[in-house]
Design a protein around this motif. Structure first.
Motif, PDB file in Angstrom:
ATOM      1  N   SER A  44      23.336 -68.191  -3.237  1.00  0.00           N
ATOM      2  CA  SER A  44      22.928 -69.603  -3.189  1.00  0.00           C
ATOM      3  C   SER A  44      21.616 -69.914  -3.899  1.00  0.00           C
ATOM      4  CB  SER A  44      22.809 -70.077  -1.732  1.00  0.00           C
ATOM      5  OG  SER A  44      24.065 -70.066  -1.107  1.00  0.00           O
TER       6      SER A  44
ATOM      7  N   SER B 138      20.645 -74.102 -11.799  1.00  0.00           N
ATOM      8  CA  SER B 138      20.789 -75.535 -11.508  1.00  0.00           C
ATOM      9  C   SER B 138      19.617 -76.318 -12.080  1.00  0.00           C
ATOM     10  CB  SER B 138      20.857 -75.750  -9.997  1.00  0.00           C
ATOM     11  OG  SER B 138      20.885 -77.138  -9.719  1.00  0.00           O
TER      12      SER B 138
ATOM     13  N   TRP C 116      24.971 -71.654 -11.746  1.00  0.00           N
ATOM     14  CA  TRP C 116      24.494 -72.757 -10.898  1.00  0.00           C
ATOM     15  C   TRP C 116      25.556 -73.008  -9.851  1.00  0.00           C
ATOM     16  CZ3 TRP C 116      26.674 -77.878 -10.992  1.00  0.00           C
ATOM     17  CH2 TRP C 116      27.693 -78.047 -11.944  1.00  0.00           C
TER      18      TRP C 116
ATOM     19  N   THR D  88      24.189 -79.317  -7.569  1.00  0.00           N
ATOM     20  CA  THR D  88      22.994 -80.082  -7.915  1.00  0.00           C
ATOM     21  C   THR D  88      22.881 -81.257  -6.954  1.00  0.00           C
ATOM     22  OG1 THR D  88      21.808 -81.138  -9.739  1.00  0.00           O
ATOM     23  CG2 THR D  88      24.189 -81.511  -9.664  1.00  0.00           C
ATOM     24  N   ASP D  89      21.769 -81.954  -6.986  1.00  0.00           N
ATOM     25  CA  ASP D  89      21.556 -83.134  -6.128  1.00  0.00           C
ATOM     26  C   ASP D  89      21.796 -82.816  -4.641  1.00  0.00           C
ATOM     27  OD1 ASP D  89      20.932 -84.689  -8.342  1.00  0.00           O
ATOM     28  OD2 ASP D  89      23.022 -85.230  -8.697  1.00  0.00           O
ATOM     29  N   GLY D  90      21.375 -81.662  -4.200  1.00  0.00           N
ATOM     30  CA  GLY D  90      21.436 -81.334  -2.777  1.00  0.00           C
ATOM     31  C   GLY D  90      22.772 -80.818  -2.284  1.00  0.00           C
ATOM     32  N   ILE D  91      23.746 -80.707  -3.174  1.00  0.00           N
ATOM     33  CA  ILE D  91      25.077 -80.254  -2.757  1.00  0.00           C
ATOM     34  C   ILE D  91      25.292 -78.807  -3.176  1.00  0.00           C
ATOM     35  CG2 ILE D  91      27.544 -80.550  -3.302  1.00  0.00           C
ATOM     36  CD1 ILE D  91      27.048 -83.547  -3.001  1.00  0.00           C
ATOM     37  N   ASN D  92      25.899 -78.026  -2.285  1.00  0.00           N
ATOM     38  CA  ASN D  92      26.246 -76.649  -2.617  1.00  0.00           C
ATOM     39  C   ASN D  92      27.764 -76.561  -2.754  1.00  0.00           C
ATOM     40  OD1 ASN D  92      26.530 -73.929  -2.953  1.00  0.00           O
ATOM     41  ND2 ASN D  92      25.177 -73.352  -1.270  1.00  0.00           N
ATOM     42  N   LEU D  93      28.218 -76.249  -3.951  1.00  0.00           N
ATOM     43  CA  LEU D  93      29.657 -76.128  -4.198  1.00  0.00           C
ATOM     44  C   LEU D  93      30.170 -74.746  -3.788  1.00  0.00           C
ATOM     45  CD1 LEU D  93      29.550 -77.842  -7.697  1.00  0.00           C
ATOM     46  CD2 LEU D  93      30.450 -78.852  -5.601  1.00  0.00           C
ATOM     47  N   HIS D  94      29.261 -73.859  -3.401  1.00  0.00           N
ATOM     48  CA  HIS D  94      29.620 -72.501  -2.992  1.00  0.00           C
ATOM     49  C   HIS D  94      30.497 -71.839  -4.053  1.00  0.00           C
ATOM     50  CE1 HIS D  94      27.803 -73.206   0.914  1.00  0.00           C
ATOM     51  NE2 HIS D  94      28.422 -74.362   0.933  1.00  0.00           N
ATOM     52  N   ASP D  95      30.191 -72.140  -5.297  1.00  0.00           N
ATOM     53  CA  ASP D  95      30.955 -71.575  -6.395  1.00  0.00           C
ATOM     54  C   ASP D  95      29.946 -71.125  -7.447  1.00  0.00           C
ATOM     55  OD1 ASP D  95      33.203 -70.815  -7.699  1.00  0.00           O
ATOM     56  OD2 ASP D  95      34.107 -72.811  -7.744  1.00  0.00           O
ATOM     57  N   LEU D  96      30.250 -70.031  -8.119  1.00  0.00           N
ATOM     58  CA  LEU D  96      29.313 -69.489  -9.101  1.00  0.00           C
ATOM     59  C   LEU D  96      29.702 -70.032 -10.470  1.00  0.00           C
ATOM     60  CD1 LEU D  96      29.413 -65.837  -7.721  1.00  0.00           C
ATOM     61  CD2 LEU D  96      27.799 -67.652  -7.092  1.00  0.00           C
ATOM     62  N   LEU D  97      29.136 -71.186 -10.814  1.00  0.00           N
ATOM     63  CA  LEU D  97      29.533 -71.866 -12.044  1.00  0.00           C
ATOM     64  C   LEU D  97      28.709 -71.360 -13.227  1.00  0.00           C
ATOM     65  CD1 LEU D  97      29.722 -75.168 -10.149  1.00  0.00           C
ATOM     66  CD2 LEU D  97      31.638 -74.331 -11.499  1.00  0.00           C
TER      67      LEU D  97
ATOM     68  N   GLN E 134      25.785 -80.812 -15.545  1.00  0.00           N
ATOM     69  CA  GLN E 134      25.982 -80.360 -14.165  1.00  0.00           C
ATOM     70  C   GLN E 134      26.391 -81.525 -13.258  1.00  0.00           C
ATOM     71  OE1 GLN E 134      22.493 -78.037 -13.116  1.00  0.00           O
ATOM     72  NE2 GLN E 134      23.172 -76.323 -14.376  1.00  0.00           N
TER      73      GLN E 134
ATOM     74  N   GLN F 125      29.978 -81.536 -11.423  1.00  0.00           N
ATOM     75  CA  GLN F 125      29.988 -81.590  -9.955  1.00  0.00           C
ATOM     76  C   GLN F 125      30.774 -82.808  -9.460  1.00  0.00           C
ATOM     77  OE1 GLN F 125      26.692 -80.343  -7.408  1.00  0.00           O
ATOM     78  NE2 GLN F 125      26.501 -82.458  -6.733  1.00  0.00           N
TER      79      GLN F 125
ATOM     80  N   TYR G 281      38.348 -73.761 -10.613  1.00  0.00           N
ATOM     81  CA  TYR G 281      37.103 -74.061  -9.882  1.00  0.00           C
ATOM     82  C   TYR G 281      37.345 -75.129  -8.813  1.00  0.00           C
ATOM     83  CZ  TYR G 281      34.568 -71.403 -13.414  1.00  0.00           C
ATOM     84  OH  TYR G 281      34.106 -70.401 -14.213  1.00  0.00           O
TER      85      TYR G 281
ATOM     86  N   TYR H 134      36.867 -74.323  -4.906  1.00  0.00           N
ATOM     87  CA  TYR H 134      35.895 -75.047  -4.079  1.00  0.00           C
ATOM     88  C   TYR H 134      36.528 -75.424  -2.729  1.00  0.00           C
ATOM     89  CZ  TYR H 134      33.410 -79.155  -2.349  1.00  0.00           C
ATOM     90  OH  TYR H 134      32.774 -80.063  -1.546  1.00  0.00           O
TER      91      TYR H 134
ATOM     92  N   ARG I  29      37.510 -72.327  -0.497  1.00  0.00           N
ATOM     93  CA  ARG I  29      36.368 -71.653   0.125  1.00  0.00           C
ATOM     94  C   ARG I  29      35.929 -72.417   1.380  1.00  0.00           C
ATOM     95  NH1 ARG I  29      34.024 -71.350  -4.458  1.00  0.00           N
ATOM     96  NH2 ARG I  29      35.345 -69.677  -5.187  1.00  0.00           N
TER      97      ARG I  29
ATOM     98  N   SER J 288      29.431 -79.855   1.075  1.00  0.00           N
ATOM     99  CA  SER J 288      28.470 -78.977   1.757  1.00  0.00           C
ATOM    100  C   SER J 288      27.062 -79.215   1.234  1.00  0.00           C
ATOM    101  CB  SER J 288      28.838 -77.514   1.539  1.00  0.00           C
ATOM    102  OG  SER J 288      27.789 -76.680   2.011  1.00  0.00           O
ATOM    103  N   ARG J 289      26.116 -79.305   2.156  1.00  0.00           N
ATOM    104  CA  ARG J 289      24.703 -79.372   1.780  1.00  0.00           C
ATOM    105  C   ARG J 289      23.987 -78.129   2.289  1.00  0.00           C
ATOM    106  NH1 ARG J 289      23.083 -83.922  -0.335  1.00  0.00           N
ATOM    107  NH2 ARG J 289      24.650 -85.564  -0.503  1.00  0.00           N
ATOM    108  N   PHE J 290      24.741 -77.071   2.528  1.00  0.00           N
ATOM    109  CA  PHE J 290      24.177 -75.883   3.169  1.00  0.00           C
ATOM    110  C   PHE J 290      24.180 -74.690   2.230  1.00  0.00           C
ATOM    111  CE2 PHE J 290      26.240 -78.610   6.239  1.00  0.00           C
ATOM    112  CZ  PHE J 290      25.163 -78.918   7.039  1.00  0.00           C
TER     113      PHE J 290
END
Ligand SMILES: [Fe+2]
Lengths: 281, 263
Positions: free
Chosen positions: A68, A73, A103, A106-115, B8, B12, B40, B44, B47, B81-83
């Motif tokens: 993470s 990013s 990355w 962005t903008d506070g979001i985690n996509l939990h993906d390794l882009l 990005q 996103q 992707y 997403y 996951r 998710s914001r975590f």
């Protein structure tokens, strides 16, 4: 920042630490030289995760592997997260700390993906100072892994290995060469995987990853849910001949088999290294 | 905005909302770029579904794979998710279910989700040494009226109005026998009188029990900062001259269980 020119002594052959194996590890003391832990799984207050991490760390060397950091990013670095990584490292004293060149949102979001990043001078100029800042905050070198990818960007002006080598040169970071990811991306983008392996300067290579994937013929998906395939074993042998004995880790994130099966697969890595290097690694 | 920032944001947005494919993606190879980027997009969602299925494994077992997958995808569409860690993802699932609940079964599912979120929160909460009987016994009697406490980390309080905990037990038993179990019929859903629950993790194992209504009310007062004297006053209305005794009895129980921290 310590100025040691070459990576530390190789750790040997390790597997990723997964909760399903906690009890077996403590009961059977398996022939695993070291464990890699997913950093985020231990950025918690307490309970079983930290209890078992401490117990296993008391018996084996460990490496912290994050997902993470989002070093690529354009969002600001998450300083709380980096502080958490630093505190966890102070607690469990890993041999090193790694994450991915990618990355994850962005903008506070985690996509939990390794882009993947576009391999451009703009991206290099963006990522390099971030790597430097993370290294300063952690008080140690960062080890960055090449991701597997399915897409590329029209803007890319250099190869992924040129980008990684230049990033390492600018920041003095080290690299985690994921041999499976090199293979997966080479199939998906039509490059020579050996050119990738050969394009990384040996003195930057801190660790290898090995894993399984899903081969769909026209392309390959990185699933970490299967044994290492023959083509990746061959590429691993090539990587060993090119870069010498490097700490090797077997990753399995899904369809996790009993620990003995992973230990048996690790024996194949040992045998491959012995054959490739002509000595016991 | 830099090109990289732009790229990005667009990528996103497409991952989260769909729409036209980001123009910065390219390939001359097969499969075409739409299919490649789709890996992707699907990755997403998969996951996050997998993470919800781990946190809410009892609910997932009760619903079965297909229905849980449908529920999870509907939730994910409105909850990016914001975590940094997936273990923190999905706190709002109970509220999401509650807003759509229209019969005993869907009300049970909302209760079950709330219960499992509390279990997950307790699982890896900070390790602490809770206030114990011994430490308090050493206090001078004058110190008692002004005693204040707060909850140990990870303490969960919730109220169910269905037999969700029985359904959770049935689902857990099925999962112990077969980790891929589901759908697990379990007990039929029924609406019940409200039941108050306390969840804590005193060592490594998570524990829970139901609380009698008056104990639940007293505990909530203490957890929201009431002193021992204030608790006694509040209890006097219902318990009369037995109020002090009731307060002392509950407090002794909570200190034995490891529910409280001294403030
Ligand atoms: Fe890897």
């Amino acid at each position: 920042m310590p100025a040691a020119p070459s990576p530390p002594r190789p750790l040997g052959f390790g597997v990723g630490l997964r909760p399903a194996h906690y009890a077996a590890i403590l009961e059977s003391a398996p022939a695993v030289d070291w464990f890699e832990v997913i950093t985020e799984n231990y950025l918690v207050g307490g309970g079983r995760p930290l209890h078992f991490l401490d117990a296993i760390r008391a018996r084996y060397p460990i490496v912290m592997h994050g997902v993470s950091l989002s070093i690529g990013s354009t969002a600001p670095l998450d300083l709380d997260y980096i502080e958490g990584v630093r505190n966890l490292a102070a607690r469990c004293e890993p041999e090193w700390v790694s994450d991915h060149l990618c990355w994850t949102g962005t903008d506070g979001i985690n996509l939990h993906d390794l882009l993947p990043l576009p391999y451009t001078e703009e991206a290099l100029a963006h990522v390099a100072p971030r790597v430097a800042e993370v290294q300063d905050r952690l008080g140690r070198r960062l080890v960055l892994e090449n991701v597997s990818s399915y897409i590329s960007y029209t803007a890319s002006a250099m190869t992924e290995w040129e980008f990684l080598a230049e990033l390492a040169r600018r920041t003095d970071c080290r690299l985690l060469l994921d041999v499976n990811n090199v293979y997966v991306s080479s199939r998906n983008h039509g490059f020579d995987p050996r050119a990738f392996i050969d394009g990384i300067p040996t003195e930057r290579v801190q660790q290898f990853h090995l894993a399984g994937h899903l081969d769909l013929g026209s392309h390959v998906i990185d699933t970490h849910d299967a044994p290492v395939c023959e083509a990746v074993w061959d590429l691993y042998a090539h990587a060993l001949r090119r870069h010498g004995p490097v700490s090797t880790l077997l990753e399995r994130d899904d369809h996790i088999p009993p620990l003995e099966e992973l230990v048996a697969e690790l024996d194949r890595a040992r045998a491959t290294a012995t054959a490739a290097l002509g000595v016991a690694a | 905005m830099s090109d990289l920032e732009d790229l990005q944001r667009i990528a996103q947005r497409h991952l989260l909302e769909g729409g036209p494919l980001p123009g910065a993606l390219g390939t001359a190879l097969s499969p075409p770029v739409e299919e490649r980027w789709g890996i992707y997009c699907e990755g997403y969602v998969l996951r996050l579904v997998a993470s919800l299925a781990t946190t809410y494994d009892g609910l997932a077992a009760r619903l079965g794979r297909e229905d849980f997958d449908r529920l999870a995808r509907a939730f994910i569409a409105g909850h990016p998710s914001r975590f940094r860690s997936l273990r923190d993802y999905g706190a709002e699932l109970a509220a999401f279910l509650r807003a759509r609940a229209n019969d005993a079964e869907t009300r049970l599912q909302a209760d079950l989700a709330a219960f499992e979120w509390h279990l997950a929160s307790a699982f890896d909460a900070a390790d602490v040494t809770a206030a114990g009987i011994g430490e308090l016994a050493a206090l001078a009697p004058e110190a008692w009226p002004s005693l204040r406490f707060r909850a140990v980390p990870g303490l969960g309080r919730l109220c169910t109005t269905t037999n969700a905990v029985a359904a959770w037990r049935a689902a857990r038993a099925a999962l112990e026998a077969d980790p891929a179990a589901g759908p697990v019929p379990g007990p039929p859903a029924t609406d019940t009188d409200p039941v108050e629950w306390l969840i804590i993790r005193p060592a490594l194992e998570t524990r829970f029990r139901s609380l009698p209504d008056d104990e639940a009310e007293a505990l909530d007062r203490v957890l929201s900062g009431a002193t021992f004297a204030e608790l006694g006053e509040a209890l006097a209305a219902r318990h009369g001259e037995n109020a002090a005794l009731a307060a002392a009895t509950w407090l002794k129980g909570w200190l034995t269980e490891g529910v409280l921290l001294r403030v």
